[in-house]
Write an enzyme that holds these catalytic residues in place. Structure first.
Site, mmCIF file in Angstrom:
data_model
loop_
_atom_site.group_PDB
_atom_site.id
_atom_site.type_symbol
_atom_site.label_atom_id
_atom_site.label_comp_id
_atom_site.label_asym_id
_atom_site.label_seq_id
_atom_site.Cartn_x
_atom_site.Cartn_y
_atom_site.Cartn_z
ATOM 1 C CG ASP A 93 -6.084 9.212 9.237
ATOM 2 O OD1 ASP A 93 -6.141 10.714 8.623
ATOM 3 O OD2 ASP A 93 -7.483 8.697 9.611
ATOM 4 N NE ARG A 101 -14.473 -6.436 -8.422
ATOM 5 C CZ ARG A 101 -13.525 -7.134 -9.294
ATOM 6 N NH1 ARG A 101 -12.521 -7.573 -8.268
ATOM 7 N NH2 ARG A 101 -13.795 -8.612 -9.565
ATOM 8 C CE LYS A 146 -13.188 14.903 6.442
ATOM 9 N NZ LYS A 146 -13.307 13.385 5.589
ATOM 10 C CE1 TYR A 187 -14.261 10.907 10.975
ATOM 11 C CE2 TYR A 187 -14.207 8.239 9.808
ATOM 12 C CZ TYR A 187 -14.589 9.125 9.878
ATOM 13 O OH TYR A 187 -16.179 9.504 9.539
#
Ligand SMILES: Cc1ncc(COP(=O)(O)O)c(C=O)c1O
Length: 398
Positions: free
Chosen positions: A185, A56, A210, A109
């Site tokens: 973003d 992690r 994306k 978004y």
């Protein structure tokens, strides 16, 4: 890794996507980084751990992608991978202090907006949404005469799905004057088209799902910053909140990144052709695409982007005919059902062309018109894409 910061800075981005993040140039080293699935590491340090410790905290499969993305954004520091774009949004929003003010585009978004709204409803922060293309309106929210100055300015440009274009230079300068951190973003543009750090932003966000991974087979996110203090805070948040990337996804994302320049070049060129043709089609009421000279964001986009991306939106005109009438939204749904090549699916930035009417999602703000159709242009032959659109539009009748 095979590409130093100095080497990357001297190369064009089209080369960096291919050359960055490779193993050392040494005898029998693999050309591609291996996929490491281990959740823990052999401990040799005084506390029983080495530098990696546990899966992690770090994973060797994340490193090449993080390094490549940092180099592409011109950060001078590796990026940070996350389990999804929204895990990256969550980490970035953790930089807003308790009770701080977050200024966000009213057409960010939808997932980012929902997260910020829920944090505001719980009293963790104050949310001010604003039309990000209206610079004066944003300035008024950043430092109102009778209110608290902002702690964070969130930018998304172009916005998803309204394709509003923010003046990134002017807004980041004003945000810094107000003492705010700026997060941009950059999902729609990729670092090949727009470089928010160079335009003044402090942190860049990507839904790696994306364009960066590019094949619609990965869900991942990333943050990039050139500020070591911010990076340390974000890394700590990722480690403690646990929104880490799966190693296989990270490995696939690097594989996808290798072709980013070719994919972006092709899909941007096709989007420009399709936008031009759609803009004069009688079934199309209006179109949003910053590449069109008539678009309100065109000049601003030209001043801060290399190209205009490959997402465009149309508003379908209502159909009034002898055999019945259709609202713009119904015309959109019927047109989408008539398509044979474009895939009716959410998301964007993959090799395949995707199309959807955005308001079918209940989370989409009602200020997004219900007849608005978002098209993510892929890398298929542009004439095949046009022929499919044309026949689907024609199926609505004359
Ligand atoms: C602009 C933008 N930012 C963030 C996200 C969230 O990314 P993810 O779906 O990878 O969590 C998306 C997803 O569509 C997006 O379009």
């Amino acid at each position: 890794m095979s590409l130093s910061e100095e080497q990357a800075a001297a190369l064009s981005a089209e080369t960096v996507v291919v050359a960055a993040g490779r193993p050392p140039r040494a005898r029998d080293e693999p050309v591609n980084p291996p996929l490491v699935l281990s959740s823990t590491y052999f401990g040799t340090g005084p506390l029983g751990d080495g530098d990696r410790g546990y899966g992690r905290y770090s994973n060797p499969t994340w490193d090449p992608f993080e390094e490549a993305l940092g180099q592409l954004e011109g950060a001078g520091l590796p990026g940070l991978l996350y389990a999804s774009g929204l895990a990256a949004v969550s980490s970035a929003l953790s930089l807003v202090p308790a009770g701080g003010v977050l200024v966000m585009p009213s057409h960010s978004y939808a997932g980012s907006l929902v997260m910020a709204t829920e944090l505001a409803e719980k009293g963790f922060l104050e949310l001010r949404t604003v039309d990000i293309a209206d610079t004066d309106a944003v300035l008024a929210q950043l430092a109102p005469a009778d209110g608290h100055p902002a702690s964070m300015l969130w930018l998304e440009s172009p916005t998803n799905p309204m394709l509003g274009v923010a003046d990134i230079r002017a807004l980041t300068a004003a945000a810094h004057d107000a003492g705010a951190v700026v997060v941009t973003d950059n999902t729609f543009s990729t670092p090949l088209v727009q470089q928010p750090l160079a335009l003044g932003s402090d942190v860049v966000l990507h839904s790696v799902t994306k364009y960066l991974s590019g094949h619609s087979d990965v869900v991942l996110g990333a943050l990039v910053t050139s500020n070591a203090g911010l990076r340390a805070a974000l890394l700590h948040h990722r480690t403690i909140h646990g929104g880490i990337a799966g190693p296989f996804e990270a490995w696939l994302a690097l594989r996808g990144l290798r072709t980013l320049a070719l994919r972006v070049e092709r899909s941007q060129a096709s989007a420009a052709v399709l936008a031009e043709r759609l803009s004069t089609h009688p079934r199309v009421g209006s179109i949003r695409f910053p590449g069109l000279p008539s678009d309100p964001g065109h000049e601003r986009a030209k001043s801060q982007m290399k190209g205009f991306g490959s997402v465009l939106c149309i508003e379908m005109a209502p159909v009034v005919g002898a055999s019945g009438s259709l609202s713009g939204a119904d015309a959109a749904d019927r047109m989408i059902r008539a398509l044979k090549l474009w895939l009716p699916a959410t998301s964007l930035g993959g090799v395949e062309s995707l199309i959807e009417r955005r308001r079918r999602h209940t989370a989409e703000p009602v200020s997004v018109p219900d007849n608005l159709v978002r098209l993510s242009v892929g890398i298929e032959n542009v004439e095949d894409l046009w022929a499919d659109l044309e026949q689907a539009l024609a199926s609505l009748g004359r």
